[in-house]
Motif scaffolding. Structure first.
Motif, PDB file in Angstrom:
ATOM      1  N   ILE A  44       0.839  -1.207   0.000  1.00 35.12           N
ATOM      2  CA  ILE A  44       0.000   0.000   0.000  1.00 35.12           C
ATOM      3  C   ILE A  44       0.868   1.249   0.000  1.00 35.12           C
ATOM      4  CG2 ILE A  44      -1.645   1.339   1.368  1.00 35.12           C
ATOM      5  CD1 ILE A  44      -2.857  -1.332   2.271  1.00 35.12           C
ATOM      6  N   ALA A  45       1.902   1.249   0.827  1.00 32.99           N
ATOM      7  CA  ALA A  45       2.776   2.430   0.907  1.00 32.99           C
ATOM      8  C   ALA A  45       3.530   2.666  -0.391  1.00 32.99           C
ATOM      9  CB  ALA A  45       3.751   2.273   2.063  1.00 32.99           C
ATOM     10  N   GLY A  48       1.028   3.752  -3.084  1.00 33.95           N
ATOM     11  CA  GLY A  48       0.629   5.151  -2.883  1.00 33.95           C
ATOM     12  C   GLY A  48       1.713   6.117  -3.302  1.00 33.95           C
ATOM     13  N   TYR A  49       2.971   5.768  -3.024  1.00 36.21           N
ATOM     14  CA  TYR A  49       4.082   6.620  -3.449  1.00 36.21           C
ATOM     15  C   TYR A  49       4.199   6.639  -4.974  1.00 36.21           C
ATOM     16  CZ  TYR A  49       8.755   8.510  -3.971  1.00 36.21           C
ATOM     17  OH  TYR A  49       9.828   9.274  -4.347  1.00 36.21           O
ATOM     18  N   TRP A  53      -0.059   9.558  -4.324  1.00 36.30           N
ATOM     19  CA  TRP A  53      -1.118   9.820  -3.365  1.00 36.30           C
ATOM     20  C   TRP A  53      -0.554   9.656  -1.962  1.00 36.30           C
ATOM     21  CZ3 TRP A  53      -4.831   5.996  -6.166  1.00 36.30           C
ATOM     22  CH2 TRP A  53      -5.274   6.576  -7.342  1.00 36.30           C
ATOM     23  N   SER A  55      -1.826  10.237   0.837  1.00 33.04           N
ATOM     24  CA  SER A  55      -2.797   9.798   1.842  1.00 33.04           C
ATOM     25  C   SER A  55      -2.798   8.284   2.021  1.00 33.04           C
ATOM     26  CB  SER A  55      -4.203  10.272   1.467  1.00 33.04           C
ATOM     27  OG  SER A  55      -4.593   9.709   0.239  1.00 33.04           O
ATOM     28  N   PHE A  56      -2.180   7.558   1.099  1.00 35.28           N
ATOM     29  CA  PHE A  56      -2.102   6.110   1.233  1.00 35.28           C
ATOM     30  C   PHE A  56      -1.198   5.698   2.396  1.00 35.28           C
ATOM     31  CE2 PHE A  56      -4.560   5.778  -2.372  1.00 35.28           C
ATOM     32  CZ  PHE A  56      -4.780   4.450  -2.729  1.00 35.28           C
ATOM     33  N   VAL A  59      -3.469   5.230   5.280  1.00 36.33           N
ATOM     34  CA  VAL A  59      -4.174   3.958   5.143  1.00 36.33           C
ATOM     35  C   VAL A  59      -3.257   2.802   5.524  1.00 36.33           C
ATOM     36  CG1 VAL A  59      -5.319   2.417   3.505  1.00 36.33           C
ATOM     37  CG2 VAL A  59      -5.732   4.871   3.383  1.00 36.33           C
ATOM     38  N   ALA A  60      -2.005   2.858   5.087  1.00 36.47           N
ATOM     39  CA  ALA A  60      -1.044   1.804   5.407  1.00 36.47           C
ATOM     40  C   ALA A  60      -0.783   1.739   6.909  1.00 36.47           C
ATOM     41  CB  ALA A  60       0.259   2.032   4.649  1.00 36.47           C
ATOM     42  N   TYR A  63      -3.817   0.173   8.595  1.00 37.58           N
ATOM     43  CA  TYR A  63      -3.827  -1.268   8.348  1.00 37.58           C
ATOM     44  C   TYR A  63      -2.768  -1.971   9.195  1.00 37.58           C
ATOM     45  CZ  TYR A  63      -4.209  -5.704   5.975  1.00 37.58           C
ATOM     46  OH  TYR A  63      -4.393  -7.032   5.712  1.00 37.58           O
TER      47      TYR A  63
END
Length: 87
Positions: A44-45, A48-49, A53, A55-56, A59-60, A63
């Motif tokens: 996820i990280a 997102g990078y 984004w 903001s991910f 989220v990571a 989680y």
């Protein structure tokens, strides 16, 4: 480089799933499930990078916290709940 990182994470996630299904004990399976959750946080990280984004990362982190708490809860269940007899 990000594609190589994503592919490496996916390979380790597949290996963790194999260990989770074929693990010789419950603790090995739980450790593999925890490792799969950790690799999901990394995926996820990195995703997102790569997509731009930021903001991910939130989220990571969320989680990761859920993964940690659920691992502790399940291990406590196996330590105390499975060994006691119900009367």
């Amino acid at each position: 480089m990000l594609l190589a990182a994503v592919l490496a994470i996916l390979v380790t996630m597949a290996l963790a799933l194999i260990r989770a299904f074929r693990g010789p004990s419950v603790y090995d399976r739980m450790l593999a499930a925890n490792m799969f959750g950790t690799k999901t946080v990394l995926l996820i990280a990195v995703g997102g990078y790569a997509l731009g984004w930021p903001s991910f990362v939130d989220v990571a982190l969320l989680y990761a916290m859920v993964n940690f708490v659920s691992t502790i809860a399940i291990m406590r269940f196996f330590e105390y709940g499975a060994s006691e007899k119900q009367s």
